[in-house]
Write an enzyme that holds these catalytic residues in place. Structure first.
Site, PDB file in Angstrom:
ATOM      1  N   ARG A 112      -4.766   1.733   8.595  1.00 57.64           N
ATOM      2  CA  ARG A 112      -4.702   2.573   7.402  1.00 57.64           C
ATOM      3  C   ARG A 112      -5.799   2.273   6.414  1.00 57.64           C
ATOM      4  O   ARG A 112      -6.197   1.210   6.149  1.00 57.64           O
ATOM      5  CB  ARG A 112      -3.614   2.011   6.620  1.00 57.64           C
ATOM      6  CG  ARG A 112      -3.120   2.418   5.301  1.00 57.64           C
ATOM      7  CD  ARG A 112      -1.956   2.003   4.586  1.00 57.64           C
ATOM      8  NE  ARG A 112      -1.772   2.778   3.283  1.00 57.64           N
ATOM      9  CZ  ARG A 112      -1.770   2.029   2.034  1.00 57.64           C
ATOM     10  NH1 ARG A 112      -1.860   0.946   2.053  1.00 57.64           N
ATOM     11  NH2 ARG A 112      -1.771   2.621   1.050  1.00 57.64           N
ATOM     12  N   GLU A 120       1.738  -2.177   3.251  1.00 53.80           N
ATOM     13  CA  GLU A 120       1.182  -3.142   2.804  1.00 53.80           C
ATOM     14  C   GLU A 120       2.001  -4.276   2.642  1.00 53.80           C
ATOM     15  O   GLU A 120       3.105  -4.484   2.098  1.00 53.80           O
ATOM     16  CB  GLU A 120       0.386  -3.125   1.608  1.00 53.80           C
ATOM     17  CG  GLU A 120      -0.847  -2.367   1.348  1.00 53.80           C
ATOM     18  CD  GLU A 120      -1.447  -2.414   0.172  1.00 53.80           C
ATOM     19  OE1 GLU A 120      -1.429  -3.349  -0.587  1.00 53.80           O
ATOM     20  OE2 GLU A 120      -1.945  -1.134  -0.349  1.00 53.80           O
ATOM     21  N   TYR A 173       5.080  -7.496  -1.837  1.00 55.06           N
ATOM     22  CA  TYR A 173       4.348  -8.611  -1.885  1.00 55.06           C
ATOM     23  C   TYR A 173       5.419  -9.883  -2.301  1.00 55.06           C
ATOM     24  O   TYR A 173       5.173 -11.105  -1.722  1.00 55.06           O
ATOM     25  CB  TYR A 173       3.218  -8.735  -2.682  1.00 55.06           C
ATOM     26  CG  TYR A 173       2.179  -8.043  -1.885  1.00 55.06           C
ATOM     27  CD1 TYR A 173       0.956  -8.709  -1.075  1.00 55.06           C
ATOM     28  CD2 TYR A 173       1.867  -6.839  -2.220  1.00 55.06           C
ATOM     29  CE1 TYR A 173       0.191  -7.714  -0.395  1.00 55.06           C
ATOM     30  CE2 TYR A 173       0.869  -5.811  -1.646  1.00 55.06           C
ATOM     31  CZ  TYR A 173      -0.074  -6.565  -0.840  1.00 55.06           C
ATOM     32  OH  TYR A 173      -0.898  -5.672  -0.219  1.00 55.06           O
ATOM     33  N   HIS A 201      -6.768   5.900  -3.184  1.00 56.14           N
ATOM     34  CA  HIS A 201      -6.366   4.595  -3.459  1.00 56.14           C
ATOM     35  C   HIS A 201      -7.333   4.034  -4.728  1.00 56.14           C
ATOM     36  O   HIS A 201      -8.378   3.227  -4.525  1.00 56.14           O
ATOM     37  CB  HIS A 201      -6.748   3.503  -2.235  1.00 56.14           C
ATOM     38  CG  HIS A 201      -5.945   2.441  -2.088  1.00 56.14           C
ATOM     39  ND1 HIS A 201      -5.311   1.831  -1.290  1.00 56.14           N
ATOM     40  CD2 HIS A 201      -6.199   1.185  -3.045  1.00 56.14           C
ATOM     41  CE1 HIS A 201      -4.951   0.620  -1.327  1.00 56.14           C
ATOM     42  NE2 HIS A 201      -5.470   0.028  -2.718  1.00 56.14           N
ATOM     43  N   ASN A 235       4.917  -0.931  -0.035  1.00 58.21           N
ATOM     44  CA  ASN A 235       4.206  -2.261  -0.271  1.00 58.21           C
ATOM     45  C   ASN A 235       5.077  -3.218  -0.817  1.00 58.21           C
ATOM     46  O   ASN A 235       5.627  -3.039  -2.022  1.00 58.21           O
ATOM     47  CB  ASN A 235       2.852  -2.004  -0.991  1.00 58.21           C
ATOM     48  CG  ASN A 235       1.991  -0.868  -0.316  1.00 58.21           C
ATOM     49  OD1 ASN A 235       2.152  -0.550   0.840  1.00 58.21           O
ATOM     50  ND2 ASN A 235       0.827  -0.702  -1.198  1.00 58.21           N
ATOM     51  N   GLU A 243       0.332   3.608  -4.423  1.00 57.18           N
ATOM     52  CA  GLU A 243       0.757   2.618  -5.525  1.00 57.18           C
ATOM     53  C   GLU A 243       0.267   3.503  -6.951  1.00 57.18           C
ATOM     54  O   GLU A 243      -0.148   2.852  -7.584  1.00 57.18           O
ATOM     55  CB  GLU A 243       0.293   1.362  -5.578  1.00 57.18           C
ATOM     56  CG  GLU A 243       0.556   0.488  -4.376  1.00 57.18           C
ATOM     57  CD  GLU A 243       0.151  -0.906  -4.358  1.00 57.18           C
ATOM     58  OE1 GLU A 243      -0.612  -1.310  -5.295  1.00 57.18           O
ATOM     59  OE2 GLU A 243       0.381  -1.597  -3.638  1.00 57.18           O
TER      60      GLU A 243
HETATM   61  O1  IFM Z   1      -5.602  -5.332  -2.984  1.00 55.29           O
HETATM   62  C1  IFM Z   1      -4.507  -4.673  -3.289  1.00 55.29           C
HETATM   63  C2  IFM Z   1      -4.187  -3.291  -2.793  1.00 55.29           C
HETATM   64  O2  IFM Z   1      -5.339  -2.336  -2.986  1.00 55.29           O
HETATM   65  C3  IFM Z   1      -3.160  -2.440  -3.325  1.00 55.29           C
HETATM   66  N1  IFM Z   1      -1.903  -3.181  -2.947  1.00 55.29           N
HETATM   67  C4  IFM Z   1      -1.920  -4.764  -3.443  1.00 55.29           C
HETATM   68  C5  IFM Z   1      -3.073  -5.047  -2.897  1.00 55.29           C
HETATM   69  C6  IFM Z   1      -3.048  -6.872  -3.354  1.00 55.29           C
HETATM   70  O3  IFM Z   1      -3.051  -7.148  -4.579  1.00 55.29           O
END
Ligand code: IFM
Length: 475
Positions: A76, A371, A296, A120, A294, A165
């Site tokens: 990606r 992500e 985290y 992005h 995405n 995002e």
């Molecule tokens: O690095 C970023 C990415 O550009 C977008 N999503 C979160 C990642 C980590 O912060």
């Protein structure tokens, strides 16, 4: 028995143009808002910029060879809008298209499926000067840009993501100002969110017009897993508000063709939403062939307690202006447990909760993890290797959490790790390392971290290895 994800599950890794390419003045590329922002003193840690980054623009064929050695099935990447249209409108620049065309050819030659993101975060500066995302015209220009890229690459690229995002673009860019262009205008941020939804719809039409049934249309969202601190009505309402302005503000216009009524009510004092024109929600309502997710970490919120100090540990950087437009009384509680170098908590259960929740809300919608990964302060050891067991454990536990969601019925089609290589982590510059490949920013040398060998073992079998399995490491 380790879990088997099956042979159709797409394993890959992700990057983004401004974070890795460098060469910001080559090939006729115009300036983007991140060039301007990072050159502004005080905006990015230690004044780092993307001018060189990982120098991927010059090392692209070698980087694709590295991806092949890793065994990636998918990669990606994002296209830098200012490489295609230096000022955000007008004809496409041949050099810009050529770079991405060569990248796609290298990937296909290596047996790697390209997963292309059109945006992005690197808005051409000229469009920001004309109003940026709060201006409707930016969405119209994005539709034209998308058509140019589809026209050039649609014969070879089947997986198209319009935006990465958009919450960050709208609310970190225009409300808290910790991202480019650094404006702090709450009403403008809501207008930006709508224009990003509109831009998604217009680009989606370009993808569908250009590729018909061959194309797979996607949008990638950083959906927030927001848990209430208690079942008290105020805390439940805090979680509802954040869900509205972080998640449903994007999901519903695209998947349902509406804006959430509670969001409109929460933000009524900020804007009357008159930037939503008749017919806009038909454009935004594209449906998706796959939703990019995405994930985290998770967050805990509550209603602010009058008279008590207010915590705003939302993981999105410090600012005197809140990104949480329309929710001034929501408090983000301090995170607990082991944290990554971003200060984010490690909560794989949030991944499962998010995917299962999406499956229940949109049962027919295929999902793709676009992500997931972790920043840690990696060091090169005296043996020349980068031992990153915490990253391996993080990825292991989150992939297992994806498997749990699949067992609960979620239709997850793939996992793209963030990130292939260390890169420019926005306001933190090069001080945060997310890669499974280390970049030495002095020499630009690439070094496989232990996590790269481990991930290769996962990809090659489609089964989750133990986090202590080193994979096949050369002597
Ligand atoms: O690095 C970023 C990415 O550009 C977008 N999503 C979160 C990642 C980590 O912060």
């Amino acid at each position: 028995m380790s879990r088997d994800f099956g042979s159709d599950f797409l394993w890959g890794a992700a990057t983004a143009a401004y974070q890795i390419e460098g060469a910001t003045t080559e090939g006729g590329r115009g300036a983007s808002i991140w060039d301007t922002f990072s050159a502004t003193p005080g905006k990015v840690l230690d004044g780092h910029t993307g001018a060189v980054a990982a120098d991927h623009y010059h090392r692209m064929p070698a980087d694709v060879a590295l991806m092949r050695d890793l065994g990636l099935a998918a990669y990606r990447f994002s296209v830098a809008w200012p490489r295609i249209q230096p000022t955000g409108s007008g004809p496409a620049l041949a050099a810009g298209l050529d770079f991405y065309s060569r990248l796609v050819d290298e990937l296909l030659g290596a047996g790697i499926e390209p997963v292309l993101t059109l945006y992005h975060w690197d808005l051409p500066q000229a469009l920001e000067d004309a109003g940026g995302w709060p201006a409707r015209d930016t969405a119209l220009r994005f539709g034209e840009y998308a058509a140019l890229v589809v026209d050039a690459l649609g014969d070879r690229v089947l997986r198209w993501t319009t935006l990465n995002e958009p919450w960050c673009s709208a609310f970190l860019g225009y409300a808290s100002g910790v991202h480019a262009p650094g404006r702090t205008e709450p009403a403008g941020a809501l207008a930006a969110a709508h224009h990003l939804n509109l831009a998604h719809g217009l680009a989606g039409r370009a993808v569908r017009d250009g590729l018909g049934d061959r194309g797979l249309l996607s949008l990638t969202l950083n959906l927030h897993v927001v848990r209430p601190a208690s079942q008290a009505p105020g805390d439940l309402d805090a979680a509802r508000r954040i869900d509205a302005v972080a998640n449903r503000i994007f999901l519903e216009p695209v998947l349902d063709g509406t804006y959430p009524a509670d969001l409109l009510a929460d933000t009524a004092a900020v804007t009357d939403w008159s930037f939503v024109h008749d017919g806009d929600l038909e454009v935004t309502h594209t449906g998706l062939d796959v939703l990019g997710v995405n994930y985290y970490s998770s967050q805990e919120v509550r209603a602010a307690r009058p008279g008590e100090p207010r915590s705003m540990d939302d993981g999105h950087g410090a600012s005197t202006s809140s990104p949480w437009v329309g929710s001034p009384d929501v408090e983000f509680l301090p995170r607990s447990g082991p944290l990554t170098a971003m200060g984010w908590n490690i909560d794989p259960s949030g991944m499962t909760e998010l995917l299962v929740g999406l499956h229940h809300r949109y049962p027919e919608l295929p999902l793709m993890i676009t992500e997931n990964g972790a920043a840690f302060d990696d060091e090169v050891s005296p043996d020349g290797r980068v031992h990153d067991p915490r990253r391996i454990a993080y990825v292991h536990d989150h992939v297992a959490a994806v498997g749990d969601a699949m067992e609960a019925g979620a239709d997850v089609r793939g996992y793209l790790l963030w990130s292939l290589m260390d890169n420019f982590e926005w306001a933190y510059g090069y001080h945060r390392r997310f890669g499974i490949i280390r970049i030495d920013y002095d020499t630009l040398e690439r070094t496989w971290k232990d996590s790269a060998y481990w991930y290769r073992a996962l990809i090659s079998t489609g089964r989750l290895p133990s986090p202590t399995d080193p994979g096949v490491v050369p002597d």
